[in-house]
Every structure is written in C-alpha cells, then in structure tokens.
Design a protein around this motif. Structure first.
Motif, PDB file in Angstrom:
ATOM      1  N   ASP A 194       0.862  -1.181   0.000  1.00  0.00           N
ATOM      2  CA  ASP A 194       0.000   0.000   0.000  1.00  0.00           C
ATOM      3  C   ASP A 194       0.902   1.237   0.000  1.00  0.00           C
ATOM      4  N   TYR A 195       1.429   1.521  -1.182  1.00  0.00           N
ATOM      5  CA  TYR A 195       2.464   2.539  -1.387  1.00  0.00           C
ATOM      6  C   TYR A 195       1.953   3.481  -2.467  1.00  0.00           C
ATOM      7  N   ASN A 196       1.491   4.655  -2.039  1.00  0.00           N
ATOM      8  CA  ASN A 196       0.842   5.594  -2.952  1.00  0.00           C
ATOM      9  C   ASN A 196       1.697   6.849  -3.097  1.00  0.00           C
ATOM     10  N   VAL A 197       2.161   7.076  -4.313  1.00  0.00           N
ATOM     11  CA  VAL A 197       2.958   8.258  -4.616  1.00  0.00           C
ATOM     12  C   VAL A 197       2.186   9.093  -5.629  1.00  0.00           C
ATOM     13  N   THR A 198       2.109  10.395  -5.385  1.00  0.00           N
ATOM     14  CA  THR A 198       1.407  11.306  -6.291  1.00  0.00           C
ATOM     15  C   THR A 198       2.359  12.429  -6.679  1.00  0.00           C
ATOM     16  N   LEU A 199       2.357  12.764  -7.971  1.00  0.00           N
ATOM     17  CA  LEU A 199       3.291  13.768  -8.500  1.00  0.00           C
ATOM     18  C   LEU A 199       2.533  14.799  -9.323  1.00  0.00           C
ATOM     19  N   TRP A 200       2.863  16.071  -9.102  1.00  0.00           N
ATOM     20  CA  TRP A 200       2.473  17.152  -9.992  1.00  0.00           C
ATOM     21  C   TRP A 200       3.768  17.806 -10.452  1.00  0.00           C
ATOM     22  N   ALA A 201       3.994  17.900 -11.757  1.00  0.00           N
ATOM     23  CA  ALA A 201       5.273  18.434 -12.236  1.00  0.00           C
ATOM     24  C   ALA A 201       5.100  19.057 -13.610  1.00  0.00           C
ATOM     25  N   ALA A 202       5.931  20.049 -13.895  1.00  0.00           N
ATOM     26  CA  ALA A 202       6.001  20.656 -15.223  1.00  0.00           C
ATOM     27  C   ALA A 202       7.376  20.346 -15.804  1.00  0.00           C
ATOM     28  N   GLY A 203       7.389  19.680 -16.961  1.00  0.00           N
ATOM     29  CA  GLY A 203       8.664  19.355 -17.579  1.00  0.00           C
ATOM     30  C   GLY A 203       8.555  18.155 -18.504  1.00  0.00           C
ATOM     31  N   LYS A 204       9.624  17.896 -19.220  1.00  0.00           N
ATOM     32  CA  LYS A 204       9.682  16.768 -20.150  1.00  0.00           C
ATOM     33  C   LYS A 204      10.728  15.772 -19.667  1.00  0.00           C
ATOM     34  N   ASN A 205      10.398  14.487 -19.762  1.00  0.00           N
ATOM     35  CA  ASN A 205      11.279  13.416 -19.277  1.00  0.00           C
ATOM     36  C   ASN A 205      11.575  13.543 -17.780  1.00  0.00           C
ATOM     37  N   VAL A 206      10.555  13.908 -17.010  1.00  0.00           N
ATOM     38  CA  VAL A 206      10.716  13.995 -15.555  1.00  0.00           C
ATOM     39  C   VAL A 206      11.115  12.616 -15.024  1.00  0.00           C
ATOM     40  N   THR A 207      12.156  12.608 -14.192  1.00  0.00           N
ATOM     41  CA  THR A 207      12.730  11.347 -13.713  1.00  0.00           C
ATOM     42  C   THR A 207      12.794  11.344 -12.190  1.00  0.00           C
ATOM     43  N   ILE A 208      12.351  10.235 -11.599  1.00  0.00           N
ATOM     44  CA  ILE A 208      12.416  10.039 -10.148  1.00  0.00           C
ATOM     45  C   ILE A 208      13.456   8.962  -9.871  1.00  0.00           C
ATOM     46  N   ILE A 209      14.467   9.292  -9.070  1.00  0.00           N
ATOM     47  CA  ILE A 209      15.556   8.353  -8.783  1.00  0.00           C
ATOM     48  C   ILE A 209      15.671   8.141  -7.278  1.00  0.00           C
ATOM     49  N   ASN A 210      15.767   6.870  -6.888  1.00  0.00           N
ATOM     50  CA  ASN A 210      16.135   6.527  -5.516  1.00  0.00           C
ATOM     51  C   ASN A 210      17.589   6.081  -5.556  1.00  0.00           C
ATOM     52  N   HIS A 211      18.511   6.951  -5.141  1.00  0.00           N
ATOM     53  CA  HIS A 211      19.937   6.632  -5.208  1.00  0.00           C
ATOM     54  C   HIS A 211      20.320   5.542  -4.205  1.00  0.00           C
ATOM     55  N   THR A 212      19.496   5.307  -3.197  1.00  0.00           N
ATOM     56  CA  THR A 212      19.815   4.285  -2.200  1.00  0.00           C
ATOM     57  C   THR A 212      19.746   2.889  -2.795  1.00  0.00           C
ATOM     58  N   ASN A 213      18.746   2.629  -3.624  1.00  0.00           N
ATOM     59  CA  ASN A 213      18.624   1.284  -4.212  1.00  0.00           C
ATOM     60  C   ASN A 213      18.811   1.249  -5.727  1.00  0.00           C
ATOM     61  N   GLY A 214      19.069   2.413  -6.347  1.00  0.00           N
ATOM     62  CA  GLY A 214      19.351   2.447  -7.775  1.00  0.00           C
ATOM     63  C   GLY A 214      18.130   2.363  -8.667  1.00  0.00           C
ATOM     64  N   GLU A 215      16.942   2.372  -8.102  1.00  0.00           N
ATOM     65  CA  GLU A 215      15.728   2.276  -8.916  1.00  0.00           C
ATOM     66  C   GLU A 215      15.318   3.668  -9.409  1.00  0.00           C
ATOM     67  N   LYS A 216      14.789   3.723 -10.628  1.00  0.00           N
ATOM     68  CA  LYS A 216      14.364   5.020 -11.159  1.00  0.00           C
ATOM     69  C   LYS A 216      13.249   4.852 -12.176  1.00  0.00           C
ATOM     70  N   LEU A 217      12.532   5.939 -12.386  1.00  0.00           N
ATOM     71  CA  LEU A 217      11.439   5.986 -13.345  1.00  0.00           C
ATOM     72  C   LEU A 217      11.553   7.263 -14.159  1.00  0.00           C
ATOM     73  N   LYS A 218      11.466   7.142 -15.487  1.00  0.00           N
ATOM     74  CA  LYS A 218      11.434   8.319 -16.363  1.00  0.00           C
ATOM     75  C   LYS A 218      10.086   8.372 -17.060  1.00  0.00           C
ATOM     76  N   ILE A 219       9.422   9.521 -16.981  1.00  0.00           N
ATOM     77  CA  ILE A 219       8.142   9.731 -17.653  1.00  0.00           C
ATOM     78  C   ILE A 219       8.441  10.317 -19.023  1.00  0.00           C
ATOM     79  N   GLU A 220       8.176   9.560 -20.060  1.00  0.00           N
ATOM     80  CA  GLU A 220       8.630   9.909 -21.411  1.00  0.00           C
ATOM     81  C   GLU A 220       7.583  10.717 -22.170  1.00  0.00           C
ATOM     82  N   GLN A 221       7.094  11.746 -21.525  1.00  0.00           N
ATOM     83  CA  GLN A 221       6.233  12.720 -22.199  1.00  0.00           C
ATOM     84  C   GLN A 221       6.270  14.001 -21.381  1.00  0.00           C
ATOM     85  N   GLU A 222       5.834  15.086 -21.987  1.00  0.00           N
ATOM     86  CA  GLU A 222       5.850  16.369 -21.283  1.00  0.00           C
ATOM     87  C   GLU A 222       4.662  16.448 -20.338  1.00  0.00           C
TER      88      GLU A 222
END
Length: 278
Positions: A194-222
């Motif tokens: 039960d892990y709910n993350v919500t994002l509001w952002a302005a930009g293209k290719n917005v990327t969320i990185i967790n440097h602790t475990n190396g996992e990341k997500l890139k949103i490939e649209q503006e």
C-alpha cells in the motif's frame, strides 16, 4: 486482551466483543516470520553464498493462532453462538485482524475454517483455538506516512522503529534532492504494498531516482503542473490513462532513502505509504 476485525468494507475495525460478546479472546500468537532466500554453493568456499540483495528476500505466509473462551450460559445458546463465530471468521476473502497487545499494527489474513468448537456433554463453556493465515507474512501499520510519527497521537507505538526526531517529511515541493524514511522492517515494493505516490510536475522526461537502491522511473512525455500523476503498481497514469515510461517507480529500502527529481524545477511529490513489520 481485545481482538479487532476489519473487513475492508468501509465500516472500519470492529471489536469481537461488540460483535459477539460471549466470546473472549485469550491469546494472540503469530509464528515467527519465515524467510525464503536463494543460496549458492561454491567450490572451496565454506558454507553457502547469498546472491540476493536483502530487498529481494521473500517473506512467506505464516500462521497466527488465537485462543478463545466461550461461555454460552445455556446449551441452546452454545450452538447458535458457535455458528455465528464460524460465519464471522470464515470468509471467502482476506481481511484484517489486530489486537490491543500489538497496538497500531494489523495482519492481513484468511481463515478457511480448519477448526471446530466442541461441546462437552453438560458443559456450556469451552476453550478453543482458531488458526489464521497471515497471507503477506508481515504486519502493517494501521496509519500511513502522512500521520506524524511520534507517540503523542497514539498512532504509533514502541517497537515500530519510531525515531527520536520530529522532522521526517513525506511531502516535497521544488526540492531536487530529499530523503524518504522507511520506518518498517521490510522493503516497500510498489507492485505489492500500500504505497501511494502522487506527482504534480512541469517538464519533459521527468525522472524520479532513488539513489539508495538504484531504482528510477522516467516519464517519457511532457507534463503540465495541473496534471495529477499517480502510480498504480507497474503503471503510471494521468486521469486513469496509462502514460509511457521507462523503469518503474522506486520502492523504499529499510531506513533512509535518498531521492532526486530530474528535468523539472516546478513539482510537488507526496509519499503516502504504510510500513511493514516482521
């Protein structure tokens, strides 16, 4: 002790005493958590090698045994009360049980009815046990990260790894680097928990990185700031419509997780999660 049941139907948790007052819970005994891990034997190396990262270790389902006492006073009631308890506990769907002995924790369980309540001759009372199956292998917090972690509001308890600090944050605005604390005993997996993350952002290719475990997500649209981006298991969605991404939403390792947001200077992100305990 008190026993509570929550069928996840919007009614919240209810005490056994309020539902069936003639039954008294006596003990609540979860098995120790069971781990399933991979091992490898290597020539000329003592013992075994553990190739898995701890976050990849699996917790197996486990039994929870609850002992009850019933005193029906008269024989006719015994049979009716017994049937009512069967109907209350044996369900085709999983639900939650909890006890005041482990406050602020709950266990997701099934009960398949592999127990009986015998009546002995002239006796109208009996002690018996019911076996529940904790299908996740872990307990979980009743409250989420958006409830302040301290002992003042009775939402968190000793033994839940609450830190001696009052500044943990789970909501961040325009901060490129920040830390998210997982106060539980287990890795939080976006596909499972039960892990709910919500994002509001302005930009293209917005990327969320967790440097602790190396996992990341890139949103490939503006993205526009007015768009609410949600993450549902492996999907990233805007208004229930999946959008194109690479990678996956980072989970949370045990302890402090160091995050970074790239390709946006105007964003807000919220981490609303339960925590999981052995």
């Amino acid at each position: 002790m008190k026993l509570f049941l929550d069928y996840d139907n919007g009614l919240g948790e209810q005490s056994l005493k309020s539902l069936l007052p003639f039954f008294e819970p006596l003990s609540f005994t979860p098995e120790a958590p069971g781990i399933e891990r991979e091992t490898v034997s290597i020539p000329r190396i003592n013992g075994v090698v553990l190739p898995q990262h701890p976050r990849d270790v699996i917790y197996k389902e486990r039994k929870i045994t609850v002992e009850f006492y019933l005193n029906s006073i008269i024989a006719e009631n015994f049979y009716q009360f017994r049937r009512e308890l069967y109907a209350l506990l044996v369900k085709p769907f999983p639900y939650y049980i909890s006890t005041d002995l482990l406050p602020n924790l709950r266990f997701r369980v099934t009960c398949d009815g592999n127990f009986s309540i015998p009546k002995e001759k002239e006796k109208n009372f009996v002690t018996f046990t019911v076996e529940f199956n904790n299908i996740t292998g872990l307990a979980e917090s009743k409250f989420t990260s958006l409830t302040k972690q301290n002992f003042d509001g009775e939402h968190w308890s000793p033994g839940m790894n609450i830190q001696m600090r009052d500044d943990l944050e789970y909501r961040f605005k325009n901060r490129k680097r920040f830390q998210v604390y997982n106060t539980g005993d287990a890795y939080i997996n976006p596909l499972e928990h039960d892990y709910n993350v919500t994002l509001w952002a302005a930009g293209k290719n917005v990327t969320i990185i967790n440097h602790t475990n190396g996992e990341k997500l890139k949103i490939e649209q503006e993205l526009k700031k007015s768009q609410r981006v949600s993450f549902i298991k492996q999907y990233t969605v805007i208004n229930k419509t999946p959008i194109k991404t690479s990678g996956r939403l980072p989970g949370l390792d045990i302890g402090m997780n160091k995050f970074e947001i790239l390709n946006t200077n105007d964003f807000e992100i919220i981490f609303d999660t339960r925590f999981y305990y052995a």
